[in-house]
Design an enzyme around this catalytic site. Structure first.
Site, mmCIF file in Angstrom:
data_model
loop_
_atom_site.group_PDB
_atom_site.id
_atom_site.type_symbol
_atom_site.label_atom_id
_atom_site.label_comp_id
_atom_site.label_asym_id
_atom_site.label_seq_id
_atom_site.Cartn_x
_atom_site.Cartn_y
_atom_site.Cartn_z
ATOM 1 N N LYS A 34 57.291 63.257 10.853
ATOM 2 C CA LYS A 34 56.807 63.023 12.581
ATOM 3 C C LYS A 34 56.175 61.206 12.510
ATOM 4 O O LYS A 34 55.916 60.955 11.601
ATOM 5 C CB LYS A 34 54.814 63.450 12.762
ATOM 6 C CG LYS A 34 55.198 64.931 13.372
ATOM 7 C CD LYS A 34 55.455 64.904 14.615
ATOM 8 C CE LYS A 34 55.806 66.304 15.089
ATOM 9 N NZ LYS A 34 56.203 66.686 16.172
ATOM 10 N N GLU A 57 58.532 75.844 9.366
ATOM 11 C CA GLU A 57 58.132 74.402 10.230
ATOM 12 C C GLU A 57 57.109 73.373 9.843
ATOM 13 O O GLU A 57 56.266 74.381 9.666
ATOM 14 C CB GLU A 57 58.381 74.310 11.765
ATOM 15 C CG GLU A 57 59.127 72.985 11.838
ATOM 16 C CD GLU A 57 57.918 72.440 13.146
ATOM 17 O OE1 GLU A 57 57.730 71.614 13.473
ATOM 18 O OE2 GLU A 57 56.471 73.103 13.210
ATOM 19 N N ASP A 87 56.370 79.503 18.115
ATOM 20 C CA ASP A 87 54.575 79.867 16.862
ATOM 21 C C ASP A 87 54.580 81.642 17.371
ATOM 22 O O ASP A 87 52.452 81.266 16.987
ATOM 23 C CB ASP A 87 53.877 79.078 17.538
ATOM 24 C CG ASP A 87 53.692 78.448 19.141
ATOM 25 O OD1 ASP A 87 54.517 79.578 19.534
ATOM 26 O OD2 ASP A 87 52.833 77.911 19.689
ATOM 27 N N HIS A 101 50.214 68.359 12.815
ATOM 28 C CA HIS A 101 51.291 67.652 14.060
ATOM 29 C C HIS A 101 50.546 66.664 14.684
ATOM 30 O O HIS A 101 51.653 65.463 14.520
ATOM 31 C CB HIS A 101 50.957 69.334 15.026
ATOM 32 C CG HIS A 101 51.689 68.591 16.259
ATOM 33 N ND1 HIS A 101 51.724 67.671 17.223
ATOM 34 C CD2 HIS A 101 52.756 68.763 16.431
ATOM 35 C CE1 HIS A 101 52.514 67.830 17.783
ATOM 36 N NE2 HIS A 101 53.552 67.960 17.789
ATOM 37 N N GLU A 130 59.324 68.263 9.197
ATOM 38 C CA GLU A 130 59.953 67.043 9.836
ATOM 39 C C GLU A 130 59.097 66.036 9.677
ATOM 40 O O GLU A 130 57.811 66.400 9.936
ATOM 41 C CB GLU A 130 59.242 67.749 11.841
ATOM 42 C CG GLU A 130 59.306 67.179 12.766
ATOM 43 C CD GLU A 130 58.910 67.107 14.064
ATOM 44 O OE1 GLU A 130 58.793 68.689 14.350
ATOM 45 O OE2 GLU A 130 58.828 66.450 15.086
ATOM 46 N N ASP A 176 54.962 70.057 9.425
ATOM 47 C CA ASP A 176 54.640 68.146 10.228
ATOM 48 C C ASP A 176 54.388 67.329 9.770
ATOM 49 O O ASP A 176 52.975 68.076 8.397
ATOM 50 C CB ASP A 176 54.063 68.283 12.213
ATOM 51 C CG ASP A 176 54.685 68.824 12.760
ATOM 52 O OD1 ASP A 176 55.751 68.607 13.272
ATOM 53 O OD2 ASP A 176 54.455 69.899 13.435
ATOM 54 N N HIS A 178 57.206 78.269 13.624
ATOM 55 C CA HIS A 178 56.680 77.086 13.929
ATOM 56 C C HIS A 178 55.666 76.541 13.949
ATOM 57 O O HIS A 178 54.582 76.966 14.223
ATOM 58 C CB HIS A 178 56.736 76.772 15.695
ATOM 59 C CG HIS A 178 56.884 75.472 16.571
ATOM 60 N ND1 HIS A 178 55.643 74.946 17.718
ATOM 61 C CD2 HIS A 178 57.823 74.455 16.060
ATOM 62 C CE1 HIS A 178 55.623 73.703 17.472
ATOM 63 N NE2 HIS A 178 56.898 73.171 16.683
ATOM 64 N N ARG A 179 55.056 75.188 12.961
ATOM 65 C CA ARG A 179 53.512 74.874 12.464
ATOM 66 C C ARG A 179 53.441 76.691 11.844
ATOM 67 O O ARG A 179 51.600 76.208 11.820
ATOM 68 C CB ARG A 179 53.303 74.733 13.533
ATOM 69 C CG ARG A 179 53.168 73.725 14.507
ATOM 70 C CD ARG A 179 52.912 73.137 15.534
ATOM 71 N NE ARG A 179 53.082 71.882 16.927
ATOM 72 C CZ ARG A 179 52.480 72.022 17.387
ATOM 73 N NH1 ARG A 179 51.293 72.325 17.602
ATOM 74 N NH2 ARG A 179 53.418 71.089 18.313
#
Ligand code: G3P
Ligand code: CA
Length: 282
Positions: free
Chosen positions: A147, A71, A267, A86, A145, A73, A44-45
């Site tokens: 945003k 992942e 994460d 993000h 993703e 953003d 995650h990120r």
């Protein structure tokens, strides 16, 4: 103990390793092998507990740790470049201030995006989606993703156009909380794997809504705190998959295993060792 748990030895050994590791602080944490016994692991990120989120350093860590996907953003700059960050503004994660949509790529590239996490990462730049693909395409899967697409007219076409330059998108998933945008992306490129992110207000999801979502989305993804095993089953019955995420739920893995989801987005946060889910002896 049930056979279900017996199959989870690798996962639980990994959890034990993590529990022990996190007493030492990020600098001293060794790389670990991740084996979620069938579930995919999405960093995650990037591995955002180990390096500044959404930077090359965090993505490299995710790759190094053996995640299946990274992942990231994505937003859009004033001059139409796809920027990995993000928040809508650069304030929290860089030394600058302002909204991404009000800054040019050149201005964003002058920012420093590492030292908010730790001084060791001073100098880490903000990345673009092009750079992420350039660095990781073919090495690891990517979950991209989009945003707040309503802030960035045309971002959906830009992402599709960029991905179309690669020979295959089978290891790429595009996701958003914005369902209409994901529907449009599916129409633009029906071969792209689509995930819709569910807000708490979207659940419970009616059977009709699930039919609609799974008609264009391959994945229906939830925060672990508001999904149930029943909902996961309902998605599976429609040939969909479910990824779950959480930064806060200490029982993420335990619940994910119980709900039989297809993967976790994490994460590699501070999951304490939980004795109650230790594996039993055969
Ligand atoms: O992939 C799911 C997760 O990334 C959604 O939440 O706020 O971390 O982008 P957020
Ligand atoms: Ca995200």
């Amino acid at each position: 103990m049930k056979p279900h748990w017996k199959r989870r030895r690798f996962l639980l050994a990994w959890l034990l390793t993590l529990g022990l590791m996190f007493t030492a602080g990020y600098q001293h944490q060794p790389a670990v092998d991740i084996d979620l016994d069938g579930m995919v692991a999405v960093a995650h990120r990037g591995a955002a507990s180990y390096a500044p989120e959404n930077t090359m350093a965090a993505f490299q860590k995710g790759l190094e740790f053996g995640a299946d996907f990274l992942e990231a953003d994505v937003h859009m700059s004033k001059d139409g470049e796809l920027i990995i960050m993000h928040d809508e503004s650069v304030d929290r994660t860089t030394n600058g201030s302002g909204l991404i949509r009000d800054l040019t790529l050149e201005q964003i590239k002058e920012l420093e995006a590492g030292s908010h996490f730790h001084p060791d990462f001073f100098g880490e730049p903000v990345m673009t989606l092009d750079e992420l693909l350039e660095a990781f395409y073919g090495k690891i899967g990517l979950v991209i993703e989009i945003k707040h697409p309503s802030l960035y007219p045309g971002i959906d076409e830009k992402v599709v156009e960029l991905l179309s330059q690669y020979p295959s998108t089978e290891s790429i998933i595009v996701q958003s909380f914005d369902i209409d945008t994901m529907k449009r992306i599916h129409e633009l490129d029906p071969d792209l794997q689509i995930a819709v992110l569910m807000k708490a207000s979207f659940v419970p999801i009616s059977p009709g809504k699930l039919d609609e979502l799974t008609s264009f989305a391959d994945y229906i993804n939830f925060n672990i705190s508001f999904v149930s095993r029943r909902t996961v089953n309902e998605v599976h019955e429609r040939d969909g998959k479910v990824l779950v995420w959480s930064k806060k739920d200490k029982r993420l893995i335990q619940k994910a295993v119980f709900y039989e989801v297809d993967g976790i987005i994490t994460d590699f946060s501070r999951w304490p060792f939980e004795p109650e889910i230790q594996v039993a002896e055969e």
